[in-house]
Design a protein around this motif. Structure first.
Motif, PDB file in Angstrom:
ATOM      1  N   SER A  23       0.827  -1.199   0.000  1.00 26.70           N
ATOM      2  CA  SER A  23       0.000   0.000   0.000  1.00 26.70           C
ATOM      3  C   SER A  23       0.865   1.255   0.000  1.00 26.70           C
ATOM      4  O   SER A  23       1.955   1.274   0.576  1.00 26.70           O
ATOM      5  CB  SER A  23      -0.909   0.014   1.226  1.00 26.70           C
ATOM      6  OG  SER A  23      -1.670   1.215   1.265  1.00 26.70           O
ATOM      7  N   SER A  58      -1.591   4.424   5.315  1.00 24.96           N
ATOM      8  CA  SER A  58      -0.872   3.161   5.544  1.00 24.96           C
ATOM      9  C   SER A  58       0.587   3.371   5.902  1.00 24.96           C
ATOM     10  O   SER A  58       1.301   2.412   6.206  1.00 24.96           O
ATOM     11  CB  SER A  58      -0.948   2.282   4.294  1.00 24.96           C
ATOM     12  OG  SER A  58      -0.155   2.831   3.244  1.00 24.96           O
ATOM     13  N   SER A  86       2.510  -2.458   4.311  1.00 26.44           N
ATOM     14  CA  SER A  86       1.392  -3.366   4.454  1.00 26.44           C
ATOM     15  C   SER A  86       1.065  -3.972   3.099  1.00 26.44           C
ATOM     16  O   SER A  86       0.999  -3.266   2.092  1.00 26.44           O
ATOM     17  CB  SER A  86       0.178  -2.639   5.025  1.00 26.44           C
ATOM     18  OG  SER A  86      -0.295  -1.648   4.141  1.00 26.44           O
ATOM     19  N   ARG A 132      -0.985  -5.478   0.150  1.00 30.98           N
ATOM     20  CA  ARG A 132      -2.305  -5.106  -0.367  1.00 30.98           C
ATOM     21  C   ARG A 132      -2.703  -5.983  -1.548  1.00 30.98           C
ATOM     22  O   ARG A 132      -2.007  -6.928  -1.909  1.00 30.98           O
ATOM     23  CB  ARG A 132      -2.312  -3.623  -0.767  1.00 30.98           C
ATOM     24  CG  ARG A 132      -2.111  -2.678   0.413  1.00 30.98           C
ATOM     25  CD  ARG A 132      -3.266  -2.756   1.413  1.00 30.98           C
ATOM     26  NE  ARG A 132      -4.457  -2.136   0.847  1.00 30.98           N
ATOM     27  CZ  ARG A 132      -5.688  -2.590   1.035  1.00 30.98           C
ATOM     28  NH1 ARG A 132      -5.895  -3.682   1.726  1.00 30.98           N
ATOM     29  NH2 ARG A 132      -6.721  -1.953   0.509  1.00 30.98           N
ATOM     30  N   HIS A 162      -4.208  -2.084   7.099  1.00 28.72           N
ATOM     31  CA  HIS A 162      -2.799  -1.791   6.814  1.00 28.72           C
ATOM     32  C   HIS A 162      -1.843  -2.518   7.759  1.00 28.72           C
ATOM     33  O   HIS A 162      -0.733  -2.056   7.997  1.00 28.72           O
ATOM     34  CB  HIS A 162      -2.560  -0.284   6.895  1.00 28.72           C
ATOM     35  CG  HIS A 162      -3.439   0.506   5.980  1.00 28.72           C
ATOM     36  ND1 HIS A 162      -3.496   0.262   4.625  1.00 28.72           N
ATOM     37  CD2 HIS A 162      -4.309   1.519   6.228  1.00 28.72           C
ATOM     38  CE1 HIS A 162      -4.361   1.103   4.070  1.00 28.72           C
ATOM     39  NE2 HIS A 162      -4.861   1.862   5.015  1.00 28.72           N
TER      40      HIS A 162
END
Length: 375
Positions: free
Chosen positions: A93, A98, A137, A139, A204
């Motif tokens: 992300s 995030s 994070s 995604r 996140h």
């Protein structure tokens, strides 16, 4: 009397001997004086300091036959076996809520492309996943990122995906991918960090580690080697940008609210990344994202019709224009990609392959009509 004669003989010899030696030197060819060594010019206009007493040549930092990372051209300690493995490409992300990301500063190649909301998303590519401490994070998938991952034969790692992404995955039997939501990998390969979950929200908090990846990849039951794995780029100590124009700062626009930029740091010889009005920091190390090479590639971008999420589609095949930055200078380039799984080629104005400096690369795919400001 004899003693006086001997003394006079010795004194005469002492006087005549230097005269004789001097005469011999005059008759001989004079030895040329050693020329003064000029200080060599270095990139950036700096001048190297030459020691008064020449020292023995220093051994090269890297042996010519050292094993080199095919994504960076660096002899970074990677093993020959790992250079023949498929790299991993991990979705990360990049929305402001995030940040900070984890682990992106160690990526060999970072690819940035537009996502819904006119905010970019990243894909971090590692030739050796073992060097990943933690990355977050993680995604969801988008089809155009899958295209770019397949340019490098990478195992595509994501946590969920859009409908068009899942359609692409289903249609590509040759694709190796790991899905943290639909693939049964949650808990084994992916986890949620409690600190990130509390501070940034569950969305996140998803992360993985290099150790988990190395353990999980063989469980795919697919061939992970790529015999004769080609380099991502053509690498040499002097890049194609060395003959270009000044490019110490470049800013481009995904939207009015998202205008990232890079600034060249002459001390390190790398470009520093900025976004959302401040340095982009790797939360694990506290260091700003820094890369040797920056690529901006213009690609056709359209909105997916009828998408309530604001999904976009990016044309990654065909060709287009772009810019290559290295060492505080830049040149215009052309990109080519025949199929979704074909290698990405970067060409100079004369049609030759663009030469990259060994090091990490940040590749931003921008709208064909995006505003770009170069200093």
């Amino acid at each position: 009397m004899k003693r006086i004669c001997r003394l006079l003989a010795v004194l005469s010899l002492a006087v005549l001997l230097p005269w004789a030696l001097c005469a011999c030197r005059k008759n001989a060819e004079p030895a040329p004086a050693a020329p003064e060594e000029a200080a060599p010019d270095l990139p950036g206009g700096e001048t190297a300091v030459v020691p008064e007493t020449p020292a023995a040549p220093a051994a090269p930092e890297t042996a010519p036959d050292a094993v080199r990372n095919p994504l960076t051209g660096l002899a970074d300690g990677i093993t020959a076996e790992m250079t023949q493995r498929r790299p991993v490409a991990i979705m990360v992300s990049n929305i402001v809520s995030s940040l900070p990301q984890w682990g992106v500063g160690d990526a060999d190649i970072l690819i940035e492309m537009l996502a819904e909301g006119r905010i970019s998303r990243l894909m971090a590519i590692f030739q050796d996943p073992g060097k990943i401490d933690r990355i977050a994070s993680i995604r969801s998938a988008r089809p155009y990122f899958i295209d770019m991952a397949q340019s490098y034969g990478a195992v595509y790692i994501h946590f969920g995906g859009s409908v068009p992404a899942y359609e692409a995955i289903a249609a590509r039997s040759e694709l190796l991918e790991i899905d943290g939501i639909g693939g049964g990998w949650k808990g084994a390969l992916f986890d949620r960090d409690p600190g990130r979950k509390a501070q940034l929200g569950s969305e996140h908090s998803v992360y993985t580690t290099g150790a988990r990846l190395l353990e999980g990849l063989p469980k795919l039951g697919r061939e992970l080697t790529q015999t004769g794995n080609p380099s991502a780029f053509t690498f040499a100590d002097t890049s194609s940008a060395a003959s270009g124009e000044s490019g110490v700062r470049v800013q481009f626009s995904y939207s009015e609210n998202h205008r990232p930029w890079f600034a060249y740091d002459a001390a390190s010889g790398e470009y520093l990344r900025f976004e959302y009005g401040k340095p982009q920091i790797d939360g694990l190390t506290g260091d700003q994202i820094a890369v040797k090479n920056v690529l901006l590639l213009r690609m056709d971008t359209t909105d997916v019709k009828g998408s309530k999420l604001g999904l976009v589609e990016i044309q990654t095949t065909g060709s287009g224009e772009g810019y290559y930055f290295c060492g505080g200078r830049y040149i215009p380039v052309t990109w080519q990609k025949e199929r979704y799984d074909s290698p990405l080629r970067i060409l100079c104005a004369d049609g030759s392959e663009t030469v990259f400096a060994p090091g990490k690369t940040f590749l931003s795919c921008i709208l064909r009509t995006a505003k770009v400001s170069i200093e």
